[in-house]
Design a protein around this motif. Sequence first.
Motif, short mmCIF file in Angstrom:
data_model
loop_
_atom_site.label_atom_id
_atom_site.label_comp_id
_atom_site.label_asym_id
_atom_site.label_seq_id
_atom_site.Cartn_x
_atom_site.Cartn_y
_atom_site.Cartn_z
N ALA A 6 0.92 -1.13 0.06
CA ALA A 6 -0.13 0.10 0.01
C ALA A 6 0.84 1.36 -0.08
O ALA A 6 0.42 2.18 -0.76
N LEU A 7 2.05 1.19 0.70
CA LEU A 7 2.93 2.22 0.64
C LEU A 7 3.41 2.79 -0.65
O LEU A 7 3.86 4.04 -0.81
N LYS A 8 3.35 1.88 -1.46
CA LYS A 8 3.90 2.24 -3.04
C LYS A 8 3.07 3.32 -3.61
O LYS A 8 3.28 4.08 -4.36
N ARG A 9 1.68 3.00 -3.12
CA ARG A 9 0.53 4.12 -3.73
C ARG A 9 0.28 5.34 -2.97
O ARG A 9 -0.22 6.15 -3.54
N GLU A 10 0.09 4.99 -1.46
CA GLU A 10 -0.35 6.10 -0.77
C GLU A 10 0.91 7.15 -0.58
O GLU A 10 1.73 6.89 0.12
N ASN A 11 0.52 8.30 -1.10
CA ASN A 11 1.53 9.40 -0.97
C ASN A 11 1.59 10.50 0.27
O ASN A 11 2.41 11.03 0.40
N SER A 12 0.28 10.39 0.48
CA SER A 12 -0.06 11.76 1.38
C SER A 12 0.27 11.30 2.82
O SER A 12 0.42 10.04 3.26
N ASP A 13 0.71 12.43 3.58
CA ASP A 13 1.11 12.17 5.08
C ASP A 13 0.22 11.36 5.80
O ASP A 13 0.35 10.56 6.48
N LEU A 14 -1.26 11.91 5.60
CA LEU A 14 -2.30 11.22 6.29
C LEU A 14 -2.58 10.05 6.17
O LEU A 14 -2.72 9.13 6.90
N GLN A 15 -2.37 9.42 4.80
CA GLN A 15 -2.48 7.91 4.35
C GLN A 15 -1.56 7.33 5.15
O GLN A 15 -1.62 6.16 5.56
N ARG A 16 -0.18 7.76 4.90
CA ARG A 16 0.94 6.93 5.55
C ARG A 16 0.70 6.94 7.05
O ARG A 16 1.08 5.64 7.49
N GLN A 17 0.17 8.07 7.75
CA GLN A 17 0.18 7.79 9.05
C GLN A 17 -0.96 6.76 9.38
O GLN A 17 -0.53 6.06 10.46
N ALA A 18 -1.93 6.58 8.72
CA ALA A 18 -2.91 5.48 8.80
C ALA A 18 -2.58 4.18 8.69
O ALA A 18 -2.63 3.11 9.71
N LEU A 19 -1.47 4.09 7.87
CA LEU A 19 -0.87 2.82 7.59
C LEU A 19 0.22 2.37 8.60
O LEU A 19 0.21 1.23 9.10
N SER A 20 0.93 3.39 9.08
CA SER A 20 1.75 3.31 10.15
C SER A 20 1.04 2.71 11.50
O SER A 20 1.60 2.04 12.04
N GLU A 21 -0.13 3.32 11.75
CA GLU A 21 -0.73 2.82 12.75
C GLU A 21 -1.27 1.37 12.78
O GLU A 21 -1.58 0.69 13.65
N VAL A 22 -1.33 0.94 11.55
CA VAL A 22 -1.90 -0.21 11.19
C VAL A 22 -0.84 -1.29 11.62
O VAL A 22 -0.72 -2.31 12.23
N LEU A 23 0.64 -0.73 11.49
CA LEU A 23 1.78 -1.61 11.74
C LEU A 23 1.96 -1.73 13.11
O LEU A 23 2.12 -2.76 13.93
N ASP A 24 1.54 -0.55 13.91
CA ASP A 24 1.54 -0.43 15.49
C ASP A 24 0.57 -1.56 15.97
O ASP A 24 1.08 -2.29 17.01
#
Lengths: 163, 162
Positions: A29-47
């Motif tokens: 997903a990180l290959k396509r999601e480029n906004s900080d907000l989107q990457r933050q959401a994905l970062s929290e999935v990993l947490d």
Amino acid sequence: MYQLVLYVHVASAMAYFLFHGAVASVTFALKRENSDLQRQALSEVLDGTYRLAPLSLLTLLVSGVLLGFMGRWWRDGWIWASIMTLVALAVFMFVIGGLYFDRRFEAVDDQPWGAEIPEGTTAHRLVYHPLMARHHAKIPILLTIIGVGGLALILWLMMFKPF
Amino acid sequence: MYQWVVFIHVLGVLLFMLAHGGTTVMTFQLQKERDLDRMRTLLDLSGYSWPAFALSFLLLLVSGVAAGFMGRWWGQGWIWTSLAILIGMSVYMGWSSRVHYHRLRKVLGMPYFEGSRDQPALEPANEGEILAVRDMLRPLPLAVLGFGGTLVILWLMMFKPF
């Protein structure tokens, strides 16, 4: 009793892969999601995933070691080959996966995702080589191929016990 | 040959768990989320693994059926029970996905699935309606059913009790 411990071992492997699948999905997903907000959401999935996955991994490892003793497998080569493959996979993913997450998440959090490699070392020169930067986008595919290949190898060793 | 088919079946199961993981964690994360753009990101997360999900499911099913014939297991109850549980779980989860998660996609203004086909995105609903739909999600029963069902199938396959 052996079969029950084996059941626990297989069940914990399934649980671990369920959690690890979230990591794999985020990597792509990180290959396509480029906004900080989107990457933050994905970062929290990993947490969330990293809080739960260690228990299943620990159960997998402990039950595996126990099975080795119960089945008297420690004299066979396949079990040592499996452990070495697992360790090699873990190191590879920690270093390369960590580097990938560091770069993709650097704008949204300051959490170090991978090993901190001191500047000026051979490891640092390898990891930050221009070739790595040029092929950064291919890292998810590389991680998947190595990961699935390693998993297939460990499964083959455990099911067929060839040596 | 039978052992190789079982190997492919077990590998298919592990790959299926890997492919399904993103969706599983996403459903729990979604329940806590209030930002609409972040919700959209989370809902798209499961979409990335859809090809792997479908392929691994097909692999485990076909190899499982093949192993059933090769091992002459179709005369026993455990294999039919396992298949019934798998089909039951798949039907329920597919239904739940359409009713809850595709409804959420619809009100968020994302492409969604309805009436047996993909539908284009509509205008997003107001925030109150979106959060109301989000609050109807129940990921824990789904997770318990899913993983619990998987554990029962694993027990049936390993112990073959009947």
